[in-house]
Design an enzyme around this catalytic site. Sequence first.
Site, PDB file in Angstrom:
ATOM      1  N   GLY A 172       0.782  -1.241   0.000  1.00 40.56           N
ATOM      2  CA  GLY A 172       0.000   0.000   0.000  1.00 40.56           C
ATOM      3  C   GLY A 172       0.811   1.287   0.000  1.00 40.56           C
TER       4      GLY A 172
ATOM      5  N   ARG B  87     -14.109 -17.199  -6.175  1.00 37.28           N
ATOM      6  CA  ARG B  87     -13.590 -15.851  -6.481  1.00 37.28           C
ATOM      7  C   ARG B  87     -14.718 -14.935  -6.947  1.00 37.28           C
ATOM      8  NH1 ARG B  87      -8.445 -15.515  -5.835  1.00 37.28           N
ATOM      9  NH2 ARG B  87      -7.000 -17.178  -6.390  1.00 37.28           N
TER      10      ARG B  87
ATOM     11  N   MET C  24      -3.966  -7.297  -6.810  1.00 36.96           N
ATOM     12  CA  MET C  24      -3.392  -8.370  -7.616  1.00 36.96           C
ATOM     13  C   MET C  24      -4.415  -9.283  -8.298  1.00 36.96           C
ATOM     14  SD  MET C  24      -0.377  -7.419  -7.392  1.00 36.96           S
ATOM     15  CE  MET C  24       0.587  -8.724  -8.157  1.00 36.96           C
ATOM     16  N   ARG C  25      -5.631  -8.796  -8.435  1.00 37.78           N
ATOM     17  CA  ARG C  25      -6.664  -9.580  -9.132  1.00 37.78           C
ATOM     18  C   ARG C  25      -7.131  -8.792 -10.359  1.00 37.78           C
ATOM     19  NH1 ARG C  25      -6.046 -13.352  -6.031  1.00 37.78           N
ATOM     20  NH2 ARG C  25      -5.812 -14.332  -8.048  1.00 37.78           N
TER      21      ARG C  25
ATOM     22  N   ASN D 241      -5.547   2.326 -12.684  1.00 34.05           N
ATOM     23  CA  ASN D 241      -4.513   1.406 -12.214  1.00 34.05           C
ATOM     24  C   ASN D 241      -3.159   2.048 -12.437  1.00 34.05           C
ATOM     25  OD1 ASN D 241      -3.404  -1.067 -11.255  1.00 34.05           O
ATOM     26  ND2 ASN D 241      -2.987  -1.696 -13.367  1.00 34.05           N
TER      27      ASN D 241
ATOM     28  N   HIS E 229       0.869   0.807 -13.140  1.00 33.40           N
ATOM     29  CA  HIS E 229       1.631  -0.382 -13.520  1.00 33.40           C
ATOM     30  C   HIS E 229       3.109  -0.003 -13.665  1.00 33.40           C
ATOM     31  CE1 HIS E 229       2.223  -4.359 -15.174  1.00 33.40           C
ATOM     32  NE2 HIS E 229       2.988  -3.800 -16.104  1.00 33.40           N
TER      33      HIS E 229
ATOM     34  N   ASP F 283      -3.955  -4.804 -18.107  1.00 33.49           N
ATOM     35  CA  ASP F 283      -3.115  -3.593 -18.181  1.00 33.49           C
ATOM     36  C   ASP F 283      -3.219  -2.933 -19.560  1.00 33.49           C
ATOM     37  OD1 ASP F 283      -2.192  -4.053 -15.556  1.00 33.49           O
ATOM     38  OD2 ASP F 283      -0.654  -5.419 -16.297  1.00 33.49           O
TER      39      ASP F 283
ATOM     40  N   GLU G 218       6.279   6.345  -9.216  1.00 29.94           N
ATOM     41  CA  GLU G 218       4.856   6.002  -9.056  1.00 29.94           C
ATOM     42  C   GLU G 218       4.210   6.908  -8.012  1.00 29.94           C
ATOM     43  OE1 GLU G 218       3.776   1.855  -8.525  1.00 29.94           O
ATOM     44  OE2 GLU G 218       5.637   1.213  -9.441  1.00 29.94           O
TER      45      GLU G 218
END
Length: 195
Positions: A11, A64, A89-90, A106, A108, A144, A173
């Site tokens: 985080g 899931r 991570m999903r 997101n 990356h 992505d 980032e």
Amino acid sequence: MKIGVLASGRGSNLQALIKAWQEGRFSAEFVAVGSDHADAMALKRAEDAHIPQRAFPLKDYSSRKEQEQAILEWLQESGVDLLVLAGFMRVLSPHFLKELNCPVLNIHPSLLPSFPGLHAQRQALEYGVKVSGCTVHFVDEGLDSGPIILQEAVPVEPGDTEETLAERILKVEHKLYPEALRLITAGQIKYDKKK
Ligand code: GRF
């Protein structure tokens, strides 16, 4: 704007966003931080910042799909109108994205479309690129692959390991994600599906 965040682990990007928000660099409300891991450091960071947080460990659900549905309903109840993925991570299902019906961001650790998916820094080192970086993008149904909002290049130095490269990229980032939030909350980004 009511921001929800999903994070699976450390985080540090969430922390950078909270810090920028506390410093008044963008105005919005963090209403929910969720994780698929009960022990995610991200949840602790949210708690410390007095942001509602909740874990959705897979063991509490029969599949899931059910886990994702619980996350979706919680975000909807929280009134989220911008979802930020910060090391989540999903891959979110098309159903989730359609039902949530708000922009999803997101970050990356590569210059997309190069090196999508897991271990982006390792992929960059294995390929032998001299420059990598990070990308903030809208999430679509691919991996992505959504429209790019911001990117910044980071040099790959001789002798870099996955860890040293990841650390150099992470510093950028932490600057780029708050800037993307600033632009979005100020209404300066327009999403037209492809760009
Ligand atoms: C970052 O490198 C981010 O680009 C990727 O996952 C990592 C998350 O790190 N999506 P943190 O949990 O924000 O520290």
